[in-house]
Scaffold this active site. Sequence first.
Site, PDB file in Angstrom:
ATOM      1  N   ASP A 315      38.918  36.995  39.536  1.00  0.00           N
ATOM      2  CA  ASP A 315      38.550  38.235  40.208  1.00  0.00           C
ATOM      3  C   ASP A 315      37.076  38.491  39.921  1.00  0.00           C
ATOM      4  O   ASP A 315      36.717  39.012  38.869  1.00  0.00           O
ATOM      5  CB  ASP A 315      39.424  39.370  39.667  1.00  0.00           C
ATOM      6  N   ASP A 467      45.186  50.521  51.373  1.00  0.00           N
ATOM      7  CA  ASP A 467      44.944  49.950  50.051  1.00  0.00           C
ATOM      8  C   ASP A 467      45.818  50.688  49.022  1.00  0.00           C
ATOM      9  O   ASP A 467      46.707  51.464  49.383  1.00  0.00           O
ATOM     10  CB  ASP A 467      43.451  50.036  49.731  1.00  0.00           C
ATOM     11  N   ASP A 580      46.721  41.071  47.004  1.00  0.00           N
ATOM     12  CA  ASP A 580      45.395  41.099  46.376  1.00  0.00           C
ATOM     13  C   ASP A 580      45.566  40.931  44.865  1.00  0.00           C
ATOM     14  O   ASP A 580      46.682  40.932  44.345  1.00  0.00           O
ATOM     15  CB  ASP A 580      44.721  42.433  46.710  1.00  0.00           C
ATOM     16  N   ARG A 647      44.050  37.053  48.674  1.00  0.00           N
ATOM     17  CA  ARG A 647      42.705  36.773  48.158  1.00  0.00           C
ATOM     18  C   ARG A 647      42.692  35.458  47.380  1.00  0.00           C
ATOM     19  O   ARG A 647      41.763  34.675  47.486  1.00  0.00           O
ATOM     20  CB  ARG A 647      42.213  37.914  47.259  1.00  0.00           C
ATOM     21  N   ASP A 663      35.421  40.131  47.629  1.00  0.00           N
ATOM     22  CA  ASP A 663      34.592  41.331  47.476  1.00  0.00           C
ATOM     23  C   ASP A 663      33.118  41.015  47.688  1.00  0.00           C
ATOM     24  O   ASP A 663      32.318  40.966  46.747  1.00  0.00           O
ATOM     25  CB  ASP A 663      34.819  41.941  46.099  1.00  0.00           C
ATOM     26  N   HIS A 721      36.075  46.133  56.355  1.00  0.00           N
ATOM     27  CA  HIS A 721      36.637  46.664  55.110  1.00  0.00           C
ATOM     28  C   HIS A 721      35.515  47.262  54.280  1.00  0.00           C
ATOM     29  O   HIS A 721      34.339  46.883  54.439  1.00  0.00           O
ATOM     30  CB  HIS A 721      37.338  45.535  54.350  1.00  0.00           C
TER      31      HIS A 721
END
Length: 1000
Positions: A315, A467, A580, A647, A663, A721
Amino acid sequence: MAVLLALALALARGAAGFDAHKMKKCEDNSFCRRHRAFAAEEGKSPEARGGAYAADGSTFELDAEGARVVVASATHKVPLELCVSALPGGLTARVRLRELEPLRRRFEPPYVLLDAARETTPLTVVREEAGGVTLALGAGPRAGQLRLDFSPLRLRFFAPVDGGAPGDLVEVASFNARGLLEFEHYRSRAEGRAEGKAEDKAETPAAADGGAADSDADADADAGASAPDAAVAAAAAPANDGSTDDSWATDLVWEESFQTHRDSRPFGPAAIGLDWTLPGFEHVYGLPERAAPLNLKNTRGDGGYAEPYRLYNLDVFEYVTDSPFGLYGAVPLVLAHGAAAGKRARNVGIFWPNPSEMYVDVLRASTAPAPMSVDASGAPASGGTAPAVQTHWVAESGALDVFVLLGPSAKAVSRQYATLTGGTQLPPLFALGYHQCRWNYNDQDDILALDKKFEELDFPYDVLWLDIEYTDGKRYFTWDERKFPKPVAMLDALASRGHKMVLILDPHIKADDAYHVFSEAKKAGHFVRTAQNATFDGWCWPGTSSYLDFLLPEVRGYWASKLQLASFSQSTHSAHVWNDMNEPSVFNGPEVTMHKDCLHAHGTVEHRELHNMYGHLHAMATHAGLIEREALGPTGKERGRTFILTRSFFAGSQRYTAVWTGDNMAKWDHLQASVPMLLTLSLSGIAFCGADVGGFFYNPDVELLVRWYQVGAYQPFFRAHAHIETKRREPWLFGEPHLSHMREAVRERYRLLPYIYTLAAEAALDGVPMMRPLWYEFEEDAPTFAQEDVFLLGGALLVAPVVSPAQTSVTVRLPGGAEQRWYNAQTLALVGVGGSTLALPAPAEHIPVLYRGGAVVPRRERLRRAASQMRYDPFTILVAPDNDGGAAGEVYLDDGETHAYEDGHFAWRSLSYAKGALACAEHAGRPRGRAGAPTGGEALVERVVLLGVPKAPARVTVALAGGAAPRELGFTHDPVGQVLVVRKPGVPIGADWLLSVATL
């Protein structure tokens, strides 16, 4: 309090941005450090380095499954077995190396490879010599060959030349040419090898001598069935004493630390290093995911990176561009492409489906030995020098099981890879439309107001997203009843206008005994465990959380059960899923992820062995749950198709889910980086992919936002997004003319949906990417090999993004030779031919897009609010003739919603233009649908647009097949733009017909 602390941790990470010091480099991982040091001594003899492996020719055996021989190193006393086999077709080889008597069985990942990957075709001896043997990988002159040299051990792979004479083979890949093979067998623990204090040794789990069973089949996973427990169970094996000479490396540490985290590594070092040399190549691609150039830079020598390419799913907040650092997903696949002057193009792929942490070094040698060739007798011929790409791969653990994809064309490599891991799941049509997302839309009223505004502005869209804030305190499968008091009514209201919703469902489960998912999973033992065999707890959005062990079939089944409407009672069939944070993300873990010594499958598999496939398993479980939810009718084929976005991913994830690049930031360099990132994903089997339009972090200025919409409209997955701390950025908030520019980009996307859906069907059938680099279609056009600033959508559209502010033109070298025409998609006029370099206008209204001469593109021009409303709309067929006046295309038709296509309810139509006639017929080179099945083929053709027509014709007629009399049609002709528009042919797209243009 726990939730607030977790949020504070997350926001602190976001505010700080990417911090390389918090992430490992090669030198921080002992296994990478020692193998890279080993490779740095390449100038020494393999014997001096301790890495000389040789095969015992007396043990060579050949049977129906392939060839095998015993291999050993002079410095290692543990025998290995080398197994080489070929898949049917003779153009895919498999290389496996394993301990004959392992102390612990190595993890071979289930649910990655398809059953077809285990099929074999007999090898035959072509030439046998004292020092080795040459084997044919199948029958016939178009099969590849391999040459096995016994001492030192080396494998050379030969592929047929695309378009060459039968039996014309050339070397494309060589295993262990540099002698970097190093297989760290499991061993007994040696005193003094540990890093740190002796008393700081970790306890070995109770299942220390366990391992995963050998399984590379999907075990009916695609149908949602549970794999047998044997696929992840421990496998007992005879033990060796681990005796060896480890003088080659003084860095064989057991436990080690990084910052405040300690990895107990109870089974010791077990890394595998190997080298692949790709002779005659200079350009290599693949190894997603990272924000790096399409053509991989060197990681050794000059002109590149100092670090190897890392594959370790993490991440990563605010990732940097032009970096070898790994991001959210991993596909351990390298592709090489090249064409020497005057010679046909060559392509090869190296695929190592190992989900442990991996590093790959890339080095180009300008004067390596030229590729060897062989004749029909297997006699080798070599001489001279040529460029080569040298790659060095190191995996922390797992099995050595590598596939060599011999092509020889780029599309052949894609098909070979799809045979192993599957094509892209055919998405429902709505998933190819426009998606509007934000972390987070405020509440139910906010969602309905968005829908109303899109409707008022005639701005098409298909999906709204929610989300994590829609949940009750980050408890997945729940709703915040204050913000969303009537979620079913909200979902139904959207569905009544053809729209869908996507809900986020992450793999971390809030540690709250009052939360039914946590209490049920805890009682059933469904969570990942620590090295000390306790339930693993980590921090994520809900605060203290536990993580489901998706390696276990029963856990995937449990997750799937939570997706059923009886369990997720405030959901509906129009709600789909976003997975996610599934790297997995652990805010307080090492590198923001799970400890490597955590345990899966009842303690038999370490997390280090499967880390990169955790997100893959999560998506697999979600897919199974949605398939079960949508099952209707006696055959189940009538069920609605699912949509999932993930993701994190691994090889094979394309069978279940779409992927986005995570991201990113609202910066011009991130817009620019999105193109090579998506091209790399596409070449690596992840065809349904996209990047957050506008950038996730920060606030884009309006010029950047408009330009991002304009390029995103031509990429496979199209979603806007934004981060929770950014300003609202729905298109209408920026006023005119910017709203019109964004709306027109989205409308053009919808006009092209028949073409894009056909590309999705092709990707599902044989893995050919939807978004392609120029060289994929123009394989012998050398200037395209490193080009990444423009791309192709399918084979027909060239897209030239604007990636810098105040830019009013884009300079493009058109691919192909002088015979290749290109037409402007806005004006429809001929703009140039291949090889020419043009400054294409890029006004604020649009970016440059060109039609390729020789293409036929199906379109639908009528404005609708959503893709589902377009199913019966008439078609426009655009024909862009090549230099010889010909063109070809296709269109795939089905209901766009269900799995009925699996029962033959589809049509695949060919559209071909030659000598002034456009023919529509069943496509002879594609699967054939069931006669009489409903497909949507009854939709009519309302317009045919012919480009490059200098003079008005005498007449235009159309006739249905079967002897129907030709019917004369009206038309208009633009002599300046040389465009002929034929009005109202009125023939079904699913029927056979011929439209003829008679010249004066």
